[in-house]
Design an enzyme around this catalytic site. Structure first.
Site, mmCIF file in Angstrom:
data_model
loop_
_atom_site.group_PDB
_atom_site.id
_atom_site.type_symbol
_atom_site.label_atom_id
_atom_site.label_comp_id
_atom_site.label_asym_id
_atom_site.label_seq_id
_atom_site.Cartn_x
_atom_site.Cartn_y
_atom_site.Cartn_z
ATOM 1 N N GLY A 51 -33.385 -25.686 -24.461
ATOM 2 C CA GLY A 51 -33.377 -25.987 -23.040
ATOM 3 C C GLY A 51 -32.529 -24.953 -22.341
ATOM 4 O O GLY A 51 -32.115 -24.050 -22.993
ATOM 5 N N SER A 52 -32.151 -24.876 -21.092
ATOM 6 C CA SER A 52 -32.911 -25.396 -20.012
ATOM 7 C C SER A 52 -32.495 -24.770 -18.686
ATOM 8 O O SER A 52 -33.297 -24.132 -18.075
ATOM 9 C CB SER A 52 -32.793 -26.901 -19.918
ATOM 10 N N GLN A 53 -31.217 -24.955 -18.228
ATOM 11 C CA GLN A 53 -30.782 -24.354 -16.968
ATOM 12 C C GLN A 53 -29.304 -23.987 -17.038
ATOM 13 O O GLN A 53 -28.518 -24.627 -17.722
ATOM 14 C CB GLN A 53 -31.011 -25.307 -15.787
#
Length: 253
Positions: free
Chosen positions: A198-200
């Site tokens: 993931g992710s951000q």
């Protein structure tokens, strides 16, 4: 079903499982070399991926599209208690991105805060769809920005301001990793962690550190440790007595 059809199906399934296993290991967790810009004023990206927003933060508060554009405090978002003004730069890591994270600036780690999901991690599929459809603002409807597990570190610049980096986990994330503790030092562009599957990754840049505008825009793709987010104010090196003497002698010669 014929033996040939059964064999073909088995081969196809094995190829699918093999490809998925490769993606989950070697490809997803790859660790390529990165060339950090030599300019010491360069503030580099903490992650590979697409810039999803460059949000103005006033006195520790910022607008969030997922909450119908109302303002929330950085403490509600990242778990960090700061009244600083500045900019929040969001980077969304796709399934093709390198998922290792790097320090935007050189400095000492002064904050490490982990916040669990509330009550569980949500999928980031909405962000993927918004990017694919060029639907802006990209964070519209992205509930995960406020609910998912996150880990924030604060790196204090030599001049005093602190840059915060927040790793945000996706629904399918194995775990957030940050191999750094409060009191340790990080070099600019140094790898310190990753988000497994993931992710951000968001970076908060305080005004007190910045020399000019943020240099990236939503929709732009950046690379961790290489792409320049902004420039920092860099103090000139102190002039030593020997240096002043050399300059005087050169001027008189």
């Amino acid at each position: 079903m014929t033996r040939a059809a059964t064999t073909a199906g088995t081969v196809a399934l094995a190829a699918l499982v093999g490809g998925y296993s490769y993606w989950r290991s070697a490809a997803f967790l790859r660790d390529p070399e990165r060339s950090v810009p030599p300019d010491p004023s360069s503030i580099v990206s903490a992650a590979d991926g697409y810039i999803t927003y460059v949000k103005r933060v006033e006195s520790g508060q910022m607008p969030v599209a997922v909450k119908k554009r109302r303002a929330i405090r950085l403490s509600e978002y990242a778990g960090i208690d700061s009244d600083a003004s500045g900019w929040l730069v969001g980077t969304y890591m796709t399934e093709h991105s390198v998922h290792r994270n790097r320090a935007p600036i050189e400095g000492a780690v002064v904050v490490r805060e982990h916040r669990g999901a509330a009550p569980f991690n949500r999928s980031m599929a909405r962000m993927t769809a918004n990017l694919f459809l060029h639907r802006t603002p990209y964070d519209e409807g992205c509930e995960y920005l406020l609910t998912n597990e996150r880990l924030t570190i604060g790196v204090r610049h030599a001049d005093g301001p602190t840059v915060f980096v927040t790793q945000i986990a996706d629904l399918w994330v194995d775990r957030i990793v940050a191999h750094v503790e409060v009191g340790e030092n990080l070099a600019r562009g140094e790898q310190y962690g990753l988000i497994r599957f993931g992710s951000q990754c968001d970076v908060f840049l305080p005004d007190a550190l910045l020399d000019g505008d943020v240099l990236v825009r939503p929709g732009q793709y950046v690379w961790a440790g290489e792409s320049v987010l902004a420039r920092s104010v860099v103090r000139p090196a102190p002039t030593t007595r020997s240096t002043m003497q050399d300059d005087l002698e050169e001027a008189l010669s």
